[in-house]
Motif scaffolding. Structure first.
Motif, PDB file in Angstrom:
ATOM      1  N   GLY A  55       0.798  -1.223   0.000  1.00 25.13           N
ATOM      2  CA  GLY A  55       0.000   0.000   0.000  1.00 25.13           C
ATOM      3  C   GLY A  55       0.825   1.264   0.000  1.00 25.13           C
ATOM      4  O   GLY A  55       0.283   2.368  -0.101  1.00 25.13           O
ATOM      5  N   ALA A  56       2.159   1.147   0.131  1.00 22.46           N
ATOM      6  CA  ALA A  56       3.019   2.333   0.076  1.00 22.46           C
ATOM      7  C   ALA A  56       3.017   2.896  -1.342  1.00 22.46           C
ATOM      8  O   ALA A  56       2.783   2.164  -2.308  1.00 22.46           O
ATOM      9  N   PRO A  57       3.285   4.201  -1.503  1.00 22.09           N
ATOM     10  CA  PRO A  57       3.250   4.805  -2.841  1.00 22.09           C
ATOM     11  C   PRO A  57       4.236   4.137  -3.790  1.00 22.09           C
ATOM     12  O   PRO A  57       5.403   3.931  -3.453  1.00 22.09           O
ATOM     13  N   GLY A  58       3.767   3.789  -4.952  1.00 18.67           N
ATOM     14  CA  GLY A  58       4.607   3.143  -5.947  1.00 18.67           C
ATOM     15  C   GLY A  58       3.897   3.079  -7.279  1.00 18.67           C
ATOM     16  O   GLY A  58       2.709   3.385  -7.383  1.00 18.67           O
ATOM     17  N   ALA A  59       4.632   2.687  -8.317  1.00 21.20           N
ATOM     18  CA  ALA A  59       4.040   2.620  -9.654  1.00 21.20           C
ATOM     19  C   ALA A  59       4.815   1.628 -10.501  1.00 21.20           C
ATOM     20  O   ALA A  59       6.019   1.419 -10.317  1.00 21.20           O
ATOM     21  N   LEU A  60       4.093   0.997 -11.424  1.00 20.14           N
ATOM     22  CA  LEU A  60       4.696   0.230 -12.503  1.00 20.14           C
ATOM     23  C   LEU A  60       4.721   1.114 -13.728  1.00 20.14           C
ATOM     24  O   LEU A  60       3.691   1.686 -14.103  1.00 20.14           O
ATOM     25  N   VAL A  61       5.879   1.246 -14.375  1.00 20.74           N
ATOM     26  CA  VAL A  61       5.966   2.064 -15.582  1.00 20.74           C
ATOM     27  C   VAL A  61       6.602   1.244 -16.690  1.00 20.74           C
ATOM     28  O   VAL A  61       7.408   0.336 -16.435  1.00 20.74           O
ATOM     29  N   SER A  62       6.236   1.562 -17.912  1.00 23.38           N
ATOM     30  CA  SER A  62       6.798   0.872 -19.071  1.00 23.38           C
ATOM     31  C   SER A  62       8.257   1.278 -19.248  1.00 23.38           C
ATOM     32  O   SER A  62       8.758   2.191 -18.598  1.00 23.38           O
ATOM     33  N   ALA A  63       8.928   0.599 -20.174  1.00 21.78           N
ATOM     34  CA  ALA A  63      10.332   0.921 -20.430  1.00 21.78           C
ATOM     35  C   ALA A  63      10.502   2.366 -20.877  1.00 21.78           C
ATOM     36  O   ALA A  63      11.543   2.981 -20.632  1.00 21.78           O
ATOM     37  N   ALA A  64       9.465   2.927 -21.524  1.00 22.15           N
ATOM     38  CA  ALA A  64       9.527   4.315 -21.988  1.00 22.15           C
ATOM     39  C   ALA A  64       8.993   5.301 -20.959  1.00 22.15           C
ATOM     40  O   ALA A  64       8.943   6.496 -21.228  1.00 22.15           O
TER      41      ALA A  64
END
Length: 504
Positions: free
Chosen positions: A246-255
Motif C-alpha cells: 500500500g506504500a506509494p509506488g508505480a509500474l511504468v513501461s520501459a519508456a
C-alpha cells in the motif's frame, strides 16, 4: 547552384491537377529555372523548396546521384523481423498492396532513417523500380538521394506528395510518389514511412489522402497491440506493486508510461525514467527506480509531505475474456474453475456481503441451494485463505480489485478508448449464472454505447474487431457508412460487414 538559391521567389507551383504530363512540364520549367539561377514566374511549393535547400546543403547532385544500397539482401530478414512495422505488414498489404498492383504503383515501407525494408507491386513496375534504386536495402533519406516523398516525409514528419520535377534528382522526374510517416504509440517517435510510387501518368489526387489514412491505420494497429501488451505486463508484474503493502509506488513501461500506480491519481501519466540507478523526483518526492523485466517499479522513499496511503489490493480478479479466470492472492496467481470464478465475481459485486440463500440464487438461479454454496465457499477459502473470504454473511475483504471494475471505472469517467483497451472480452463467457449474465450484458452494452457515442472511427473500427463487437451488425453498418469509399479502411470494413451479414 547554391542551397540558398532553392528559396527562389515567385508564385508557388500548383498541386497536380488535370493532365499530369502537362503539369510535369510546368514543374520542369520551374526546376530548370531555379537550379539554373534564372528568373522564374513560379517557385516550388514551400515543402519542396525547403527540401531542395536541405538536399543541396547535403551535397546531393541533381544530375549524378543514385541511392546508396546500405543493407545486403541477407541482412534484410533480421532487420525486418526486428522492426515494429513488421506487425503492420498485413494491414498495409491489404490496403495499399492491392492498389499498387492495380494501378502500376510500387508500395514501399522504410525505417526511420529512410532505408527501404519492404516492397510490393506489379512485376512490371518492380522491374522499372530496380533500375532507379527503389529496392530493399537502399537509403532514401533526403541527404542520400535528395527530395523524394519518403525522405521528405521523414524530414518534415508529415504526409508529402512529390511529383515529377519536384524530385531534386533528374533521374526521378518520370516518377510520382506519396509517403506518410508512421509513429510509435509508446514514444511518439517516427518508426518509418509508407510510400506509394509509380510512373508519372499514375498520379491521382486522392493518393495523398489514401496513403495518409493507411499510415493512421498502421498506427491504430500498433496502439491496439500496445494496449494488449500493457495489460499482459500489468498482470505479470502487479505482484511487485502490491508487494509494497500500500506504500506509494508505480509500474511504468520501459519508456516511462505509468501502467499502474498507488495511490490513485497521485502519479502522472508519464515519468522520465533516468538511466542507471539514479533516483528521480516526482511531485516533490524522491523516487527510487527498480528495473523489472520489460518495465520499472518506482518507490517513493524520501521523507516529505504525506502521500495518502492506498489500501493494499490483496485480491485481484481477472474474469474477462476467453482465458482461464484467475485471482491474484497477495501476488500469487491462482487459476479458478468457472463455478469458483462465478462465486468470487458475485461476492465482488456485493462488498457488504450476501446470505447463503441470496448467493445461491445469484449463482445457481432457482435451482440453487445453500448446501452447494457452502461447499464452493469452503473450496474458495482453502484456495485464497479464510482471512480473505469471511462468512456470516459471505463477503470478501474490502481491498479487492478486478478487471471488471477497471472497465466500469473507465466507462463512468467517459474514457471509452481506455475501457475498450482494458476489456479483452466478455465476462466469464461460459457462465450461465443469472448475476453473471446480467453483468455481462450490462458491461457489453455500456461499452458499445460509449464507443458509438464518441464518433471516433478508429475506435469504432477497433470495436468491430473486438470480441464484443465482432458480430455487431449495426456497428459494422455504421463504420462502413461513415468511412469514405476511398479510405483504405473501407474495403476491410465492408468485407467484415458482409461476413457478419452472411452469418446472421
Amino acid at each position: 547552384m547554391s542551397a540558398e538559391r532553392a528559396r527562389h521567389g515567385g508564385s508557388p507551383a500548383p498541386e497536380v491537377t488535370g493532365d499530369p504530363r502537362a503539369h510535369a512540364r510546368g514543374l520542369a520549367e520551374v526546376f530548370d529555372a531555379v537550379l539554373g539561377d534564372r528568373p522564374s514566374r513560379q517557385a516550388p511549393r514551400p515543402v519542396v523548396s525547403e527540401s531542395w535547400r536541405r538536399s543541396l546543403a547535403a551535397h546531393v547532385d541533381p544530375d549524378h546521384r543514385t541511392p546508396p544500397v546500405v543493407f545486403a539482401a541477407d541482412q534484410l530478414p533480421d532487420l525486418r523481423a526486428a522492426h515494429p512495422l513488421s506487425a503492420c505488414l498485413p494491414v498495409l498489404r491489404s490496403t495499399l498492396g492491392a492498389i499498387a498492383d492495380d494501378a502500376m504503383h510500387v508500395m514501399l515501407v522504410t525505417d526511420a532513417e529512410g532505408h527501404i525494408l519492404w516492397r510490393d507491386g506489379a512485376a512490371a513496375v518492380l522491374s522499372t523500380a530496380d533500375g532507379v534504386g527503389l529496392v530493399p536495402g537502399a537509403r532514401w533519406s533526403e541527404s542520400a538521394i535528395g527530395t523524394n516523398a519518403m525522405g521528405t516525409a521523414l524530414a518534415v514528419d508529415a504526409p508529402v506528395q512529390i511529383h515529377s520535377a519536384e524530385h531534386l534528382v533528374r533521374t526521378y522526374h518520370g516518377w510520382t510518389c506519396v509517403a506518410a510517416p508512421v509513429h510509435d504509440p509508446e514514444t511518439g517517435a517516427i518508426l518509418g514511412a509508407v510510400d506509394v510510387s509509380g510512373p508519372l501518368h499514375t498520379v491521382h489526387p486522392a493518393l495523398l489522402q489514401l496513403v495518409s489514412a493507411t499510415a493512421r491505420l498502421a498506427e491504430a494497429e500498433l496502439r491496439v497491440r500496445l494496449a494488449l501488451a500493457d495489460e499482459q505486463l500489468r498482470m505479470r508484474l502487479l505482484p511487485h506493486l502490491t508487494g509494497l503493502g500500500g506504500a506509494p509506488g508505480a509500474l511504468v513501461s520501459a519508456a516511462g508510461r505509468v501502467l499502474a500506480g498507488q495511490p490513485w491519481g497521485w502519479w502522472p501519466d508519464r515519468v522520465p525514467v533516468p538511466a542507471g540507478d539514479r533516483p528521480l523526483q516526482v511531485n516533490g518526492r524522491e523516487v527510487v527506480v527498480e528495473p523489472l523485466d520489460g518495465a520499472h517499479l518506482l518507490r517513493v522513499v524520501a521523507p516529505g509531505p504525506a502521500v495518502p496511503r492506498a489500501p493494499q489490493p490483496r485480491l485481484a480478479l481477472r474474469l474477462l475474456g476467453n482465458g482461464v479466470p484467475h485471482v491474484l492472492v497477495n501476488g500469487r496467481t491462482v487459476p479458478l474453475t468457472l463455478r469458483l470464478a462465478e462465486v468470487l465475481a458475485v461476492l465482488a459485486l456485493h462488498p457488504a456481503g450476501l446470505t447463503g440463500e441470496r448467493l445461491a440464487a445469484l449463482v445457481y438461479g432457482d435451482a440453487g441451494n445453500q448446501t452447494t454454496v457452502r461447499g464452493e465457499v469452503r473450496r474458495l477459502r482453502a484456495l485464497i485463505g479464510p482471512e480473505l473470504l469471511r462468512t456470516r454473511p459471505y463477503r470478501l475483504v474490502p481491498t479487492v480489485v478486478s478487471d471488471v471494475a477497471q472497465v466500469q471505472a473507465a466507462l463512468q469517467a467517459g474514457r471509452a478508448q481506455a475501457a475498450l483497451a482494458a476489456c479483452p472480452g466478455p465476462l466469464l463467457p461460459g457462465s450461465d449464472a443469472p448475476a453473471i449474465r446480467e453483468l455481462r450484458d450490462e458491461l457489453g452494452a455500456g461499452l458499445r454505447r460509449a464507443v458509438l457515442a464518441t464518433g471516433d472511427l478508429d475506435l469504432l473500427q477497433a470495436f468491430t474487431a473486438h470480441p464484443l463487437g465482432r458480430t455487431d451488425l449495426e456497428a459494422h453498418d455504421r463504420l462502413v457508412a461513415s468511412l469514405p469509399v476511398h479510405d483504405p479502411r473501407w474495403r476491410r470494413a465492408a468485407h467484415r460487414r458482409a461476413r457478419v451479414q452472411a452469418d446472421s
